[in-house]
Scaffold this active site. Structure first.
Site, PDB file in Angstrom:
ATOM      1  N   GLU A 145       0.831  -1.201   0.000  1.00 23.81           N
ATOM      2  CA  GLU A 145       0.000   0.000   0.000  1.00 23.81           C
ATOM      3  C   GLU A 145       0.871   1.258   0.000  1.00 23.81           C
ATOM      4  O   GLU A 145       1.837   1.365   0.745  1.00 23.81           O
ATOM      5  CB  GLU A 145      -0.910   0.009   1.229  1.00 23.81           C
ATOM      6  CG  GLU A 145      -1.859   1.204   1.279  1.00 23.81           C
ATOM      7  CD  GLU A 145      -2.682   1.259   2.551  1.00 23.81           C
ATOM      8  OE1 GLU A 145      -3.737   1.888   2.528  1.00 23.81           O
ATOM      9  OE2 GLU A 145      -2.266   0.653   3.563  1.00 23.81           O
ATOM     10  N   LYS A 220      -9.727   2.263  -2.486  1.00 26.16           N
ATOM     11  CA  LYS A 220      -9.925   1.674  -1.159  1.00 26.16           C
ATOM     12  C   LYS A 220     -11.332   1.959  -0.625  1.00 26.16           C
ATOM     13  O   LYS A 220     -11.756   3.111  -0.518  1.00 26.16           O
ATOM     14  CB  LYS A 220      -8.868   2.247  -0.217  1.00 26.16           C
ATOM     15  CG  LYS A 220      -8.843   1.676   1.182  1.00 26.16           C
ATOM     16  CD  LYS A 220      -7.632   2.266   1.913  1.00 26.16           C
ATOM     17  CE  LYS A 220      -7.494   1.743   3.330  1.00 26.16           C
ATOM     18  NZ  LYS A 220      -6.252   2.243   3.961  1.00 26.16           N
ATOM     19  N   CYS A 257      -5.744  -2.788   2.394  1.00 25.84           N
ATOM     20  CA  CYS A 257      -5.444  -2.622   3.809  1.00 25.84           C
ATOM     21  C   CYS A 257      -6.633  -2.831   4.736  1.00 25.84           C
ATOM     22  O   CYS A 257      -7.040  -3.954   4.990  1.00 25.84           O
ATOM     23  CB  CYS A 257      -4.807  -1.250   4.043  1.00 25.84           C
ATOM     24  SG  CYS A 257      -3.969  -1.118   5.656  1.00 25.84           S
TER      25      CYS A 257
END
Length: 416
Positions: A145, A220, A257
Site C-alpha cells: 500500500e 480503497k 489494507c
C-alpha cells in the site's frame, strides 16, 4: 540462536534485547524461523501442520528459484521465498498454474529528505526486487500500500499530498516498462490525484497489464478511524465498488489494507468471480499483528480464492511529532511495520511469512483449479442464504430499523 532455558538478570535480558535486530522476534526473522530453530524436526513438522495447514493433504512444497534471483536477493539484501500450492488432478480441465509474487519493503531515505529524492530512491530500491520477480517468471506481482512514499497519513500534515500522482503518473510509467519487459501483470497501490475531479485524492490500486497497458483501478473502500490511522484527512472512501480484473493469468481483485477487517468486502470480490485477491497493507504490530495471520486466511477459506497479504517493514520517523487523540504522549513514528507478507489458499493452507523486518519477495505457484474444487467440496455458495442476509441488511440501513431481540419476559418482573 538457541534461547531455550536462558535465565538471567533483568539487566542481562535488557542487554540481550538491545542486541536483537529491530523488528525481529528474539533475533529471528519470523515465527516460522524461531520455531524451526527451537524445535526438533519431527515436532516442528507437527507444529507446522497445525499452523500452516495442509495443501491437498500434504505439507506445502518449496519452489526452487533461479540463481539470478537468489543473487539479486543476496546482493541487495532482501528476503526471498518460494512455495507451491497444488490442486487435485482433474479429468476435464488442465491445471491452471500461475506464478504470483508479493513485495514488502521499507522506505529508502529518511522522511526529512526532499520528497522527489525519497520517491526516486524507492523506485531505485524496488527495481532489483522486481527484476528478481521477473527473473523468476512471476506472472502477477503486487506491491504494498502507498509504496511510492512514507506512510505519512498518521501525521495529518498536508505537505505529504505532494506524493499523490495521476493513475498514469511517474510510478505507473516506471512499472509499465517492467511489465512489458517481464510479460508481467503488476498491481501498484498509490496515492492517486484525480485530476478530472478537482484533484480529489484516493488510495488507489492501479492494475497494469502484461503488455504495459493500464487495465483499470480500484479505490480503497474502507478508511480506518483508529489510533494514528488518520487517513480520512487525506482521501475519500472509494467509489469503484468491488471490481475483478480479468488478466492474461487469471481474475484478480484488490482489497486495500483496512478492508481486510470487513467480511462483506472480501465476500463481494468473491461474488464477482475473483480467483486471487491481494491485500496490500501498512499496519503496525501493537495494533493488528494478532489479526494478521487470521483475517486473510479466513477470507480465502470463506470465499474459495487465493489471498496475497503484503505489509511494509520498518519504522518511519517523521520530522514533527503527532498525537493519536487518545491521551498518549506525542510521538514521531507510527510504530514498527512488521512485514510478514504471505499467501493463503482456499483449502486453509498458507505459506510461512516473509521476514518481520527485512525487505522481501515471496513467490507462489498456485493452481487456480483449487478455487472451484473447494467451492464444490464445501458448497459455501449454495448454503450461504444470500437472500436472507440481503433482506436483513436492507432493513438494517433504514432509519427505523429495530434489532430482532426477544427478551425473557421474566426479566421485567424483577427478582423475588
Amino acid at each position: 540462536m538457541n534461547t531455550e532455558g536462558k535465565i538471567g538478570s533483568e539487566n542481562g535480558e535488557d542487554e540481550e534485547k538491545k542486541s536483537y535486530k529491530e523488528g525481529s522476534i528474539c533475533g529471528f526473522d519470523s515465527l516460522t524461523q524461531l520455531l524451526s530453530s527451537s524445535l526438533k524436526p519431527q515436532l516442528f513438522q507437527e507444529v507446522n501442520r497445525l499452523l500452516l495447514g495442509m495443501n491437498c493433504g500434504s505439507a506445502l512444497e518449496q519452489v526452487v528459484l533461479p540463481e539470478s534471483a537468489v543473487s539479486l536477493s543476496s546482493n541487495h539484501d532482501f528476503d526471498l521465498k518460494g512455495f507451491c500450492f497444488h490442486a487435485d488432478k482433474e479429468l476435464l480441465r488442465e491445471p491452471r498454474i500461475v506464478r504470483v509474487g508479493l513485495i514488502q519493503n521499507s522506505i529508502a531515505l529518511p522522511t526529512t529528505s526532499p520528497f522527489l529524492d525519497q520517491k526516486r530512491a524507492i523506485l531505485q530500491k524496488l527495481k532489483p526486487i522486481i527484476d528478481a520477480a521477473g527473473a523468476s517468471g512471476v506472472n502477477i506481482l503486487c506491491l504494498q500500500e502507498a509504496w511510492t512514499m512514507p506512510f505519512a497519513f498518521c501525521t495529518r500534515e498536508k505537505s505529504w499530498c505532494e506524493f499523490a500522482e495521476p493513475v498514469d503518473g511517474e510510478s505507473t510509467q516506471f512499472l509499465q516498462d517492467l511489465a512489458r519487459k517481464y510479460n508481467m501483470v503488476i498491481v501498484s497501490p498509490i496515492l492517486e490525484r484525480d485530476v478530472n475531479h478537482g484533484e480529489t485524492l484516493w488510495n488507489t490500486a492501479v492494475i497494469i497489464g502484461n503488455h504495459g497497458n493500464i487495465i483499470g483501478k480500484h479505490r480503497k473502500n474502507h478508511i480506518p478511524r483508529v489510533g494514528d490511522f488518520n487517513e480520512s484527512t487525506y482521501y475519500m472512501e472509494g467509489n469503484t465498488g468491488h471490481p475483478v480484473f480479468e488478466t492474461a493469468y487469471g481474475k484478480i481483485a484488490v482489497n486495500i489494507c483496512y478492508g481486510r477487517h470487513h467480511p462483506l468486502n472480501w465476500m463481494a470480490f468473491g461474488l464477482n468471480g475473483a480467483e486471487i485477491v491481494f491485500n496490500p497493507s501498512a499496519t503496525v504490530g501493537e495494533l493488528s499483528e494478532p489479526m494478521w495471520p487470521i483475517e486473510a486466511r479466513n477470507a480465502a477459506i470463506a470465499n474459495s480464492y487465493f489471498v496475497g497479504s503484503i505489509n511494509r517493514v520498518g519504522t518511519e520517523v517523521f520530522p514533527n511529532p503527532f498525537t493519536s487523540g487518545d491521551g498518549k504522549p506525542q510521538h514521531a513514528d507510527f510504530g514498527h511495520f512488521y512485514g510478514s507478507s504471505y499467501f493463503s489458499a482456499p483449502d486453509a493452507s498458507c505459506t510461512p511469512s516473509l521476514s518481520r523486518y527485512r525487505d522481501g519477495l515471496i513467490i507462489s505457484d498456485m493452481d487456480l483449479n483449487l478455487c472451484r474444487q473447494l467451492k464444490d467440496k464445501w458448497g459455501f455458495r449454495m448454503t450461504a442464504r444470500y437472500d436472507m442476509y440481503a433482506n436483513m441488511l436492507a432493513q438494517y440501513v433504514k432509519p427505523d430499523f429495530e434489532p430482532q431481540v426477544i427478551a425473557d419476559p421474566l426479566l421485567k418482573k424483577g427478582s423475588c
